[in-house]
Design an enzyme around this catalytic site. Structure first.
Site, PDB file in Angstrom:
ATOM      1  N   GLU A 113       0.864  -1.184   0.000  1.00  0.00           N
ATOM      2  CA  GLU A 113       0.000   0.000   0.000  1.00  0.00           C
ATOM      3  C   GLU A 113       0.903   1.238   0.000  1.00  0.00           C
ATOM      4  O   GLU A 113       1.639   1.484   0.945  1.00  0.00           O
ATOM      5  CB  GLU A 113      -0.897   0.004   1.240  1.00  0.00           C
ATOM      6  CG  GLU A 113      -1.880  -1.157   1.313  1.00  0.00           C
ATOM      7  CD  GLU A 113      -3.096  -0.948   0.418  1.00  0.00           C
ATOM      8  OE1 GLU A 113      -3.215   0.140  -0.192  1.00  0.00           O
ATOM      9  OE2 GLU A 113      -3.933  -1.869   0.336  1.00  0.00           O
ATOM     10  N   LEU A 114       0.829   1.996  -1.070  1.00  0.00           N
ATOM     11  CA  LEU A 114       1.787   3.066  -1.311  1.00  0.00           C
ATOM     12  C   LEU A 114       1.422   4.356  -0.567  1.00  0.00           C
ATOM     13  O   LEU A 114       0.460   4.421   0.179  1.00  0.00           O
ATOM     14  CB  LEU A 114       1.887   3.314  -2.810  1.00  0.00           C
ATOM     15  CG  LEU A 114       2.344   2.106  -3.650  1.00  0.00           C
ATOM     16  CD1 LEU A 114       2.167   2.378  -5.133  1.00  0.00           C
ATOM     17  CD2 LEU A 114       3.787   1.737  -3.333  1.00  0.00           C
TER      18      LEU A 114
END
Length: 344
Positions: A113-114
């Protein structure tokens, strides 16, 4: 309704992202690792999603994620939380990670999850899914670095003595980490400083001194300034002068030089590659003109989209020419590898 998933839009040419496999999971890339890139939160997540208990190999999964995270952190000091999906977030059914880990038996399964973080105290948290362009470029740079570092470190340190050379003391897993035994779950220990050297690649004297003193014979040359750097002169100076210093280092016998697929991006202005880029490629009329670009038959054509792209791609083309000249006039072996990009 029946869908012909391997018909229209799928290509038999394995050089393209729409290449159709002979069968499910036939390619080695799909048999060893499964990575999902998503936003947002700054999490590095591994199975399980549907339950709080851990998979049998969770220690190794967490260890490898930690190596990737520490390599990623070196670029912009971005922090990620590492944990199983259910324990870090919440329990959820039907996720592809759990299916891939349990049914396909793929060993390394992660969701990354950026940026931005899921923390309302962070100044960037309000961007959520709508990230400004400047941040997208930053996330791409650090994520790519994390992937390269993890894969390279895991492979090399199990077979060879590895030295790290870089400009900053906090960036490379070559000196930050040593191989962790997932069975005994030993803590990750820093490498001794005699295995890492801080230097500037344009400092020819210091670079050659380190290489001679450590008797380094093989170099994997990954260092470069990317096309997004606003200092165009710096891109050319570091990438060309620095590479020349590496190539001419005394005592070095073998070099792997990281070139870039951007050196042939100019072909994207020509058919049939332009149609592939624009999504208008027609299998029935254009497939006969499609062929694999080769170094022997197809000279580099640099990317001319921006001044940074021009400087970066031309520096890599010059690097390849320097390598050719050195190999012709010495006993050194230099492999130029055109790195591609990551489709997420």
């Amino acid at each position: 309704m029946v869908f012909d998933v391997l018909e229209n839009g799928a290509l038999t040419n394995l050089c393209f992202e729409t290449y159709k496999e002979p069968e499910q999971d036939s390619e080695p890339e799909t048999q060893n690792a499964y990575l999902i890139f998503h936003s947002y939160g700054q999490y590095w997540i591994y199975p399980l999603e549907f339950a709080l208990h851990m998979p049998d190999d969770y220690i190794e999964l967490k260890n490898k994620a930690t190596i990737g995270f520490k390599t990623l952190k070196r670029v912009n000091e971005t922090l990620y939380k590492i944990e199983s999906a259910a324990n870090l977030l919440y329990e959820s059914a039907g996720g592809s990670n759990d299916w891939t880990e349990s049914i396909s038996q793929i060993k390394y399964v992660y969701t990354v999850e950026l940026h931005p973080p899921d923390d309302m105290n962070d100044a960037h948290a309000h961007f959520t899914f709508i990230l400004p362009l400047t941040f997208i470029e930053r996330v791409e740079q650090e994520t790519y670095a994390g992937l390269i570092g993890r894969i390279l470190f895991n492979y090399l340190t199990t077979k060879y003595q590895v030295f790290g050379l870089d400009q900053h003391t906090n960036i490379s897993p070559k000196y930050q980490l040593e191989y962790r035994d997932p069975i005994k779950a030993k803590p990750i220990l820093p490498l001794s400083l005699d295995k890492f050297f801080q230097y500037d690649i344009t400092d020819r004297i210091k670079l050659h001194k380190i290489i001679q003193e450590q008797k380094i014979e093989t170099i994997i040359h990954l260092e470069a300034i990317g096309e997004t750097d606003p200092d165009i002169e710096k891109i050319s100076r570091v990438n060309i002068e620095g590479t020349k210093n590496v190539f001419e280092a005394p005592g070095v016998r073998h070099i792997i030089y990281a070139s870039s697929v951007i050196t042939v991006f100019g072909y994207l202005t020509r058919e049939p590659y332009l149609s592939i880029l624009n999504g208008t490629f027609d299998d029935t009329t254009m497939l006969k003109d499609l062929r694999k670009l080769t170094i022997a038959d197809d000279p580099p054509i640099p990317d001319l989209q921006t001044p940074g792209n021009i400087a970066y791609s031309q520096s890599k083309i010059i690097g390849k020419q320097m390598a050719t000249d050195i190999v012709k006039n010495s006993s050194k072996s230099i492999i130029c590898a055109r790195f591609g990009w990551i489709n997420v």
